[in-house]
Design an enzyme around this catalytic site. Structure first.
Site, PDB file in Angstrom:
ATOM      1  N   CYS A   1      75.989  19.525  50.761  1.00 47.09           N
ATOM      2  CA  CYS A   1      74.684  19.883  50.648  1.00 47.09           C
ATOM      3  C   CYS A   1      74.080  19.875  49.310  1.00 47.09           C
ATOM      4  O   CYS A   1      72.852  19.467  49.489  1.00 47.09           O
ATOM      5  CB  CYS A   1      74.874  21.714  50.989  1.00 47.09           C
ATOM      6  SG  CYS A   1      76.348  22.151  51.681  1.00 47.09           S
TER       7      CYS A   1
ATOM      8  N   ARG B   1      88.855  20.162  49.673  1.00 47.27           N
ATOM      9  CA  ARG B   1      88.964  21.660  49.559  1.00 47.27           C
ATOM     10  C   ARG B   1      90.610  22.195  49.413  1.00 47.27           C
ATOM     11  O   ARG B   1      91.307  21.340  50.098  1.00 47.27           O
ATOM     12  CB  ARG B   1      88.461  22.251  50.875  1.00 47.27           C
ATOM     13  CG  ARG B   1      86.933  22.104  51.178  1.00 47.27           C
ATOM     14  CD  ARG B   1      86.468  22.782  52.405  1.00 47.27           C
ATOM     15  NE  ARG B   1      85.023  22.236  52.598  1.00 47.27           N
ATOM     16  CZ  ARG B   1      84.513  22.517  53.459  1.00 47.27           C
ATOM     17  NH1 ARG B   1      85.103  23.271  54.501  1.00 47.27           N
ATOM     18  NH2 ARG B   1      83.350  22.223  53.712  1.00 47.27           N
TER      19      ARG B   1
ATOM     20  N   GLN C   1      83.502  14.909  56.703  1.00 52.11           N
ATOM     21  CA  GLN C   1      82.695  15.820  57.768  1.00 52.11           C
ATOM     22  C   GLN C   1      81.606  15.006  58.313  1.00 52.11           C
ATOM     23  O   GLN C   1      80.940  14.046  57.682  1.00 52.11           O
ATOM     24  CB  GLN C   1      81.873  16.834  56.975  1.00 52.11           C
ATOM     25  CG  GLN C   1      82.827  17.935  56.604  1.00 52.11           C
ATOM     26  CD  GLN C   1      81.908  18.983  55.817  1.00 52.11           C
ATOM     27  OE1 GLN C   1      81.302  18.560  54.973  1.00 52.11           O
ATOM     28  NE2 GLN C   1      81.985  20.187  56.510  1.00 52.11           N
TER      29      GLN C   1
ATOM     30  N   ASP D   1      78.560  15.527  58.715  1.00 49.55           N
ATOM     31  CA  ASP D   1      77.674  16.377  57.887  1.00 49.55           C
ATOM     32  C   ASP D   1      76.058  16.012  58.171  1.00 49.55           C
ATOM     33  O   ASP D   1      75.867  14.964  57.864  1.00 49.55           O
ATOM     34  CB  ASP D   1      77.931  16.446  56.610  1.00 49.55           C
ATOM     35  CG  ASP D   1      77.656  17.980  55.973  1.00 49.55           C
ATOM     36  OD1 ASP D   1      76.912  18.617  56.728  1.00 49.55           O
ATOM     37  OD2 ASP D   1      77.928  17.992  54.742  1.00 49.55           O
TER      38      ASP D   1
ATOM     39  N   HIS E   1      71.984  17.663  57.240  1.00 50.67           N
ATOM     40  CA  HIS E   1      71.055  18.868  56.986  1.00 50.67           C
ATOM     41  C   HIS E   1      69.719  18.861  57.345  1.00 50.67           C
ATOM     42  O   HIS E   1      69.171  17.665  57.302  1.00 50.67           O
ATOM     43  CB  HIS E   1      71.386  19.136  55.417  1.00 50.67           C
ATOM     44  CG  HIS E   1      72.228  19.613  54.849  1.00 50.67           C
ATOM     45  ND1 HIS E   1      73.373  18.675  54.357  1.00 50.67           N
ATOM     46  CD2 HIS E   1      73.050  20.677  54.724  1.00 50.67           C
ATOM     47  CE1 HIS E   1      74.576  18.984  53.915  1.00 50.67           C
ATOM     48  NE2 HIS E   1      74.181  20.479  54.060  1.00 50.67           N
TER      49      HIS E   1
ATOM     50  N   LYS F   1      76.125  31.688  61.185  1.00 49.92           N
ATOM     51  CA  LYS F   1      76.286  30.333  61.919  1.00 49.92           C
ATOM     52  C   LYS F   1      76.742  30.552  63.230  1.00 49.92           C
ATOM     53  O   LYS F   1      77.181  31.650  63.772  1.00 49.92           O
ATOM     54  CB  LYS F   1      77.359  29.725  60.912  1.00 49.92           C
ATOM     55  CG  LYS F   1      78.813  30.378  61.188  1.00 49.92           C
ATOM     56  CD  LYS F   1      79.530  29.599  60.581  1.00 49.92           C
ATOM     57  CE  LYS F   1      81.061  30.329  60.310  1.00 49.92           C
ATOM     58  NZ  LYS F   1      82.061  29.294  59.949  1.00 49.92           N
TER      59      LYS F   1
ATOM     60  N   HIS G   1      72.597  23.660  58.053  1.00 44.73           N
ATOM     61  CA  HIS G   1      73.694  22.722  57.837  1.00 44.73           C
ATOM     62  C   HIS G   1      74.355  22.683  59.195  1.00 44.73           C
ATOM     63  O   HIS G   1      74.406  23.681  59.956  1.00 44.73           O
ATOM     64  CB  HIS G   1      74.766  23.666  56.913  1.00 44.73           C
ATOM     65  CG  HIS G   1      74.088  24.034  55.699  1.00 44.73           C
ATOM     66  ND1 HIS G   1      74.632  23.611  54.643  1.00 44.73           N
ATOM     67  CD2 HIS G   1      73.326  25.143  55.518  1.00 44.73           C
ATOM     68  CE1 HIS G   1      74.109  24.257  53.656  1.00 44.73           C
ATOM     69  NE2 HIS G   1      73.345  25.237  54.065  1.00 44.73           N
TER      70      HIS G   1
HETATM   71 ZN   LIG Z   1      75.740  21.948  53.973  1.00 42.19          ZN
END
Ligand SMILES: [Zn+2]
Ligand SMILES: [Zn+2]
Length: 517
Positions: free
Chosen positions: A276, A305, A323, A325, A327, A407, A453
């Site tokens: 992010c 992680r 991910q 991912d 945004h 979420k 996200h």
């Molecule tokens: Zn994010």
């Protein structure tokens, strides 16, 4: 009555049975867990001296548990003083340790089940007669350090599974047996998709050619899908300065999932646990107008992680993963439209991979959170509104949100009916605040965009782990690392086999020539 209460009560009954069979056992703890329960024991040395406990001892312990259940023993709760507790458990070093840690406001409570007494705050069943003696089974024995620390003694942990009915138990055991046959760790090796290497490190998968092509196929599909939805692709580094993570709030609220800082030229950098902040920085490189919004940035971003070594599990739980991912920054009035699009697109993608059953969760504010209560309420309400408008059935996961916002989580169900966390869509009013993000509104004023996200398949590693088990390794044609075998019938057909292989390869088909005898 709650199934957790039955499971926890069975843990006590297991301990009572072990106490009868192996007098002198020291007791650890015995909680209810997913699908069942366990209890940790330090068995007396005579029992261990022979050869320790083995799976063949479990039926005997189970038998003893059934005897206890059939006696209709009551679970009796008592409040006692700390001193009484210490006297009562004077031969139980682990219990004494727990008593010492109890706060002065909550005096010890004990539960008696026949001759077995446990330090426990409950709740429990009234009587063992509420348990169906045929709907539980002891399944496993494992070593477990007392309180999970290697500095402590290793105890013997006995696991059991339990359900309300025998039918549910039988179904669970059937699914488990089938799951074992499809285990991604075993199939992954057999199909030459990936491996792990002790010298490389735990939880860090090595992708072999066939695994890499499977991955690439998934990535290419996502690339096409997201591009069609007007996402723009970006790439960000794997490390960033500690200060960045302080600004984002990760250092304060997410540190336990992050690895130690890396020193470069006297400055500290962190391996990224999320993408992010980098995406935010790219957004901020120019002045944005309301006309540009929504801005959608996507990245197949590899994050790191911390996971305890005990929970690592093939591809399904790793320490470094990629991910899908993205945004999205939008105007407040665009939020519900964007969320609706996201959910619909997410379902389309999951369906393409062969997943049609889901459990949907709305996760609300956790204990540690950033931002204001009002912001949280607003975001949660928008998510609810969208779920309801789409007529989706959902459950509330109270306190399950991320620190920066609520979420929607989608758990896909695989062919064995097992749920897997996959899609996540998170609304965030906080990061835009922390990074002072703006757009120029219609009236010429600076405004904060709303940030979403989202990851649709989640982690590519985990998703492939799930796919392997869902398809039992027999992937649909479009995903299969090898799509065609060209098999010459005899040695005089080999040349023709090669021609066929080349022609198919030229058409982009993944083909192998099987010309061995
Ligand atoms: Zn994010
Ligand atoms: Zn208990």
């Amino acid at each position: 009555m709650k199934i957790e209460t039955i499971r926890h009560s069975l843990a006590h009954i297991l301990a009572a049975a072990v106490q009868e069979l192996y007098p002198g056992t020291k007791f650890g703890i015995g909680p209810a867990i997913e699908n069942g329960f366990y209890y940790d024991f330090a068995l007396p040395s005579e029992a261990l001296a022979k050869e320790g406990l083995s799976l063949s001892d479990l039926p005997k312990i189970e038998q003893k548990m059934r005897e206890i259940i059939k006696k209709s023993v009551n679970f009796k709760k008592k409040n006692i003083s700390r001193n009484e507790a210490k006297k009562l458990f004077k031969d139980q070093p682990y219990k004494l340790e727990l008593i010492d840690e109890l706060s002065s406001i909550s005096p010890p409570t004990i539960y008696e089940t026949g001759n077995f007494v446990d330090l426990c705050k409950g709740p429990h069943l009234k009587s063992t007669k509420e348990i169906n003696p045929d709907s539980f089974k002891l399944t496993k024995i494992a070593g477990a350090y007392w309180r999970g620390s290697e500095r402590n003694p290793m105890l013997t942990r006995i696991y059991g599974v339990a359900f309300k009915t025998k039918k549910e138990l039988d179904n669970h055991l059937k699914v488990e047996a089938e799951a074992e046959k499809r285990d991604q760790r075993v199939l992954g090796q057999k199909l030459e998709l990936f491996s792990f290497d002790e010298e490389v490190g735990a939880g860090l998968p090595l992708w072999h050619p066939k695994g890499a092509i499977l991955r690439k196929t998934i990535e290419d599909y996502l690339y096409e899908e997201l591009t069609s939805q007007e996402y723009q692709w970006i790439v960000s580094p794997h490390i960033g300065k500690l200060d960045l993570w302080k600004t984002s709030g990760h250092w304060e609220l997410y540190r336990e999932n992050m690895y130690s800082p890396i020193k470069i030229d006297n400055e500290e950098y962190m391996l990224k646990p999320m993408n992010c902040p980098f995406h935010v920085k790219i957004y901020k490189t120019k002045i944005r107008s309301y006309k540009e919004l929504p801005v959608k940035y996507a990245e197949l971003g590899t994050v790191y992680r911390y996971e305890k070594s005990g929970v690592l599990h093939g591809l399904v739980r790793v320490r470094g993963f990629t991910q899908d991912d993205a945004h999205i920054w939008c105007l407040p009035e665009q939020l519900s439209i964007e969320l609706t699009k996201l959910l619909k697109h997410g379902f389309k993608i999951l369906k393409t991979f062969g997943f049609k059953d889901y459990d949907i969760y709305l996760s609300t504010r956790p204990e540690k959170y950033a931002g204001t209560l009002k912001g949280w309420e607003k975001a949660t309400n928008v998510l609810k509104y969208v779920l309801e408008k789409l007529k989706l059935k959902y459950q509330i996961d109270s306190g399950g949100g991320v620190f920066y916002g609520p979420k929607i989580d989608i758990k896909i169900k695989d062919s064995l009916g097992r749920p897997w966390q996959c899609t996540t869509i998170q609304v965030d009013f906080n990061l835009p605040e922390k990074f002072n993000m703006n757009y120029i509104a219609k009236n010429g004023q600076k405004q904060r965009p709303i940030m979403i996200h989202r990851a649709l398949i989640g982690s590519i590693e985990r998703f492939i782990g799930v796919l392997i088990e869902h398809y039992s390794g027999s992937f649909p044609l479009w995903l299969s690392p090898v799509q065609v075998w060209a098999i010459p019938v005899g040695s005089r057909h080999e040349k023709y086999g090669k021609t066929i292989k080349e022609q198919l390869s030229d058409e982009g088909i993944r083909v192998e020539l099987k010309d061995e005898n």
